[in-house]
Design an enzyme around this catalytic site. Structure first.
Site: not given
Length: 343
Positions: A56, A198
């Protein structure tokens, strides 16, 4: 077969665009002695555990800053870790929702929190929680509850409110006179780069995907030009802004370019951005918290429904990250990458 990651339906707009969920636990940290009385999170060594996953970018940012500032040390007064860490597996657990698992630990249980899944801590914190359990997540060990998952502000708290526990000579990553400019650039980088990849990868329409890709590469062009004139985003020294940009650059050729189809150009096609990323990687705190293998496993084995046979790509070659960046000539202080506190 690996578990395929998914985005909650509420995170997809009517036009097929990805709209990232907000953060549920956003109470700020405060060094004020009366922080708890004011409804803020008191800064205490040994009280909190930072849960992260090396895949992440937001969690990696927290880990880089934690190490740079020395918050990874043991507190000499209490003998406790200043801020302990729990690490989640890069591979999603085989459950019908988005989660993180502690399968890297013996018995698949976090040794401090005594849970298998991060969702257990989230639901203990808020029984009505319906979002994705996300990292980074700061857990208060006195209650076992998540008290902060505000990835956008967490490192700023480390840099300002946690000064009491920073190591001697810790770098000044968020200098007061640059904060307004850093905040403005951080907003731009977040929307167009950090979250931009994203928005492209999780888009569910051609229009949303195309717009997101355009934003990413327009930002790359702008940042490439900026870094042609100076070593780091704000001159001679690494700041909070550099940490934020780095975590996306470290994943770009490995995951976003191919896995998310953000593929006009590779990072390595930008001489200044590519050299800048390697210049940052040469610093131990950046390299220590960059898990290329974990990143590749997560994005290619969990994020892609188009990889049903779980084939892990062989490349790109990670060794090139250790090649000299050669950007010292852009700095008036080439021997040092950090401005020290009080300097």
């Amino acid at each position: 077969m690996a578990v395929v990651d998914h985005v909650i339906t509420s995170e997809v707009g009517k036009n097929g665009s990805f709209e990232r969920q907000g953060n549920r636990f956003t109470t700020p940290f405060s060094a004020n002695p009366d922080a708890e009385k004011k409804g803020l999170l008191p800064v205490e060594a040994g009280r909190y555990r930072l849960i992260w996953a090396p895949v992440c970018p937001w969690a990696t940012r927290s880990m880089i800053v934690r190490e740079l500032l020395g918050l990874d040390r043991t507190d000499p007064e209490t003998g406790m870790p200043i801020l302990s860490v729990g690490k989640a597996d890069p591979i999603r657990p085989d459950v019908p929702w988005s989660d993180w698992a502690f399968t890297l630990d013996p018995g698949g249980i976090d040794p401090v929190l005594h849970v298998h899944l991060l969702s257990e801590v989230y639901y203990h914190s808020d029984r009505s929680y319906t979002g994705r359990p996300t990292v980074p997540a700061v857990v208060d060990l006195t209650t076992g509850k998540v008290v902060n998952n505000d990835y956008f502000h967490l490192t700023l708290y480390f840099e300002t409110e946690w000064k009491k526990f920073q190591r001697e000579g810790a770098p000044e990553l968020y200098p007061a006179e640059l904060r307004k400019e850093i905040d403005e650039l951080d907003d731009y980088v977040f929307h167009n780069v950090n979250n931009g990849v994203y928005r492209a990868g999780f888009s569910q329409s051609q229009e949303a995907y195309t717009a997101a890709c355009r934003d990413v590469f327009a930002a790359f062009d702008r940042l490439e030009e900026r870094l042609s004139r100076q070593r780091f985003l704000f001159g001679d020294y690494i700041t909070e802004a550099d940490v934020r940009l780095y975590v996306t650059l470290a994943r770009f050729d490995l995951a976003y370019f191919n896995g998310f189809r953000v593929n006009y150009r590779m990072l390595r096609d930008y001489p200044n951005l590519w050299g800048y990323a390697r210049d940052l990687f040469a610093e131990p705190a950046f390299a220590d918290n960059t898990d290329f293998d974990g990143i590749k496993k997560h994005y290619h084995l969990c994020c892609l429904a188009t990889n049903p046979d779980s084939i892990l790509p062989a490349g790109p070659d990670e060794a090139v990250w250790s090649e000299p960046a050669g950007r010292e000539h852009l700095s008036a202080d080439p021997e040092h990458k950090f401005r020290r506190s009080g300097g």
